[in-house]
Scaffold this motif. Structure first.
Motif, short mmCIF file in Angstrom:
data_model
loop_
_atom_site.label_atom_id
_atom_site.label_comp_id
_atom_site.label_asym_id
_atom_site.label_seq_id
_atom_site.Cartn_x
_atom_site.Cartn_y
_atom_site.Cartn_z
N LEU A 60 -14.42 -19.27 -10.10
CA LEU A 60 -14.59 -19.96 -11.38
C LEU A 60 -15.73 -20.96 -11.38
CD1 LEU A 60 -10.88 -20.50 -12.41
CD2 LEU A 60 -12.54 -19.00 -13.51
N LEU A 61 -16.09 -21.48 -10.21
CA LEU A 61 -17.19 -22.45 -10.13
C LEU A 61 -18.52 -21.83 -10.53
CD1 LEU A 61 -16.32 -24.47 -6.92
CD2 LEU A 61 -16.34 -25.30 -9.28
N LYS A 62 -18.58 -20.51 -10.57
CA LYS A 62 -19.80 -19.81 -10.96
C LYS A 62 -19.92 -19.70 -12.49
CE LYS A 62 -19.18 -17.00 -6.85
NZ LYS A 62 -18.79 -15.68 -6.36
N THR A 63 -18.90 -20.17 -13.21
CA THR A 63 -18.83 -20.01 -14.66
C THR A 63 -18.93 -21.38 -15.34
OG1 THR A 63 -17.35 -18.13 -14.31
CG2 THR A 63 -17.43 -19.06 -16.52
N VAL A 64 -19.69 -21.44 -16.41
CA VAL A 64 -19.78 -22.66 -17.21
C VAL A 64 -18.83 -22.52 -18.39
CG1 VAL A 64 -21.29 -24.08 -18.65
CG2 VAL A 64 -22.19 -23.00 -16.57
N PHE A 65 -17.97 -23.51 -18.58
CA PHE A 65 -16.99 -23.49 -19.66
C PHE A 65 -17.32 -24.54 -20.70
CE2 PHE A 65 -14.71 -21.80 -16.01
CZ PHE A 65 -14.08 -20.69 -16.56
N ALA A 66 -17.21 -24.16 -21.96
CA ALA A 66 -17.39 -25.11 -23.05
C ALA A 66 -16.10 -25.86 -23.31
CB ALA A 66 -17.83 -24.39 -24.32
N ARG A 67 -14.98 -25.22 -23.04
CA ARG A 67 -13.67 -25.83 -23.29
C ARG A 67 -12.66 -25.18 -22.34
NH1 ARG A 67 -11.20 -25.42 -29.17
NH2 ARG A 67 -12.65 -27.09 -29.54
N GLU A 103 -5.91 -24.45 -28.94
CA GLU A 103 -5.22 -23.45 -29.73
C GLU A 103 -4.42 -22.55 -28.79
OE1 GLU A 103 -6.34 -20.14 -33.07
OE2 GLU A 103 -7.87 -21.48 -32.31
N THR A 104 -3.24 -22.18 -29.18
CA THR A 104 -2.36 -21.36 -28.36
C THR A 104 -2.24 -19.97 -28.95
OG1 THR A 104 -1.11 -23.31 -27.74
CG2 THR A 104 -0.06 -21.19 -27.36
N PHE A 105 -2.28 -18.97 -28.10
CA PHE A 105 -2.11 -17.59 -28.53
C PHE A 105 -0.80 -17.06 -27.96
CE2 PHE A 105 -6.66 -18.37 -28.33
CZ PHE A 105 -7.04 -17.98 -29.60
N GLY A 106 -0.12 -16.24 -28.74
CA GLY A 106 1.18 -15.72 -28.33
C GLY A 106 1.12 -14.47 -27.49
N SER A 107 -0.01 -13.79 -27.47
CA SER A 107 -0.10 -12.55 -26.71
C SER A 107 -1.56 -12.22 -26.42
CB SER A 107 0.52 -11.39 -27.49
OG SER A 107 -0.26 -11.11 -28.64
N ASN A 118 -16.54 -15.25 -28.39
CA ASN A 118 -16.26 -16.08 -27.22
C ASN A 118 -15.72 -15.24 -26.08
OD1 ASN A 118 -16.96 -18.43 -28.59
ND2 ASN A 118 -14.88 -18.70 -29.36
N LYS A 119 -15.83 -15.76 -24.88
CA LYS A 119 -15.21 -15.15 -23.71
C LYS A 119 -14.02 -16.01 -23.32
CE LYS A 119 -19.26 -13.12 -21.57
NZ LYS A 119 -20.07 -13.07 -20.35
N TYR A 120 -12.90 -15.38 -23.04
CA TYR A 120 -11.69 -16.10 -22.64
C TYR A 120 -11.30 -15.69 -21.22
CZ TYR A 120 -11.27 -17.16 -27.59
OH TYR A 120 -11.50 -17.62 -28.85
N PHE A 121 -10.94 -16.68 -20.43
CA PHE A 121 -10.48 -16.43 -19.07
C PHE A 121 -9.04 -16.90 -18.99
CE2 PHE A 121 -15.00 -16.93 -18.89
CZ PHE A 121 -15.43 -16.03 -17.93
N ILE A 122 -8.17 -16.03 -18.53
CA ILE A 122 -6.77 -16.39 -18.39
C ILE A 122 -6.42 -16.31 -16.91
CG2 ILE A 122 -4.40 -15.76 -18.97
CD1 ILE A 122 -5.57 -14.47 -21.52
N MET A 123 -5.84 -17.39 -16.42
CA MET A 123 -5.50 -17.44 -15.01
C MET A 123 -4.09 -17.98 -14.85
SD MET A 123 -7.48 -19.47 -12.03
CE MET A 123 -6.44 -20.46 -11.00
#
Length: 82
Positions: free
Chosen positions: A62-69, A1-5, A18-23
């Protein structure tokens, strides 16, 4: 899913939990040359040595974080394996 802002993402996060990470990618040659190009078929500017170091630091964190997606860019610089 894409977010515009970021604001749109914050609204979604308030209800999802949910937690979101933007890089953003590391520094690329296009950044140094002030070239703006969103065409993924013509955007072949590699990361600079500084950009590669920025990515290395980010990966370690980021390797310290587990991502579901995850979602990532289709640009060349996002696909480079170091």
């Amino acid at each position: 899913e894409t977010f515009g802002s970021i604001e749109e993402l914050k609204k979604r996060n308030a209800t999802s939990g949910n937690k979101y990470f933007i890089m953003r990618h590391g520094e690329a040659e296009s950044n140094i040359k002030n070239i703006v190009n969103g065409d993924i078929n013509k955007n072949h500017y590699p990361l600079t040595p500084r950009g590669k170091k920025q990515v290395e630091v980010s990966v370690k964190n980021l390797l310290k974080t587990v991502f579901a997606r995850r979602r990532n860019s289709r640009t060349h610089r996002a696909k480079i394996k170091h």
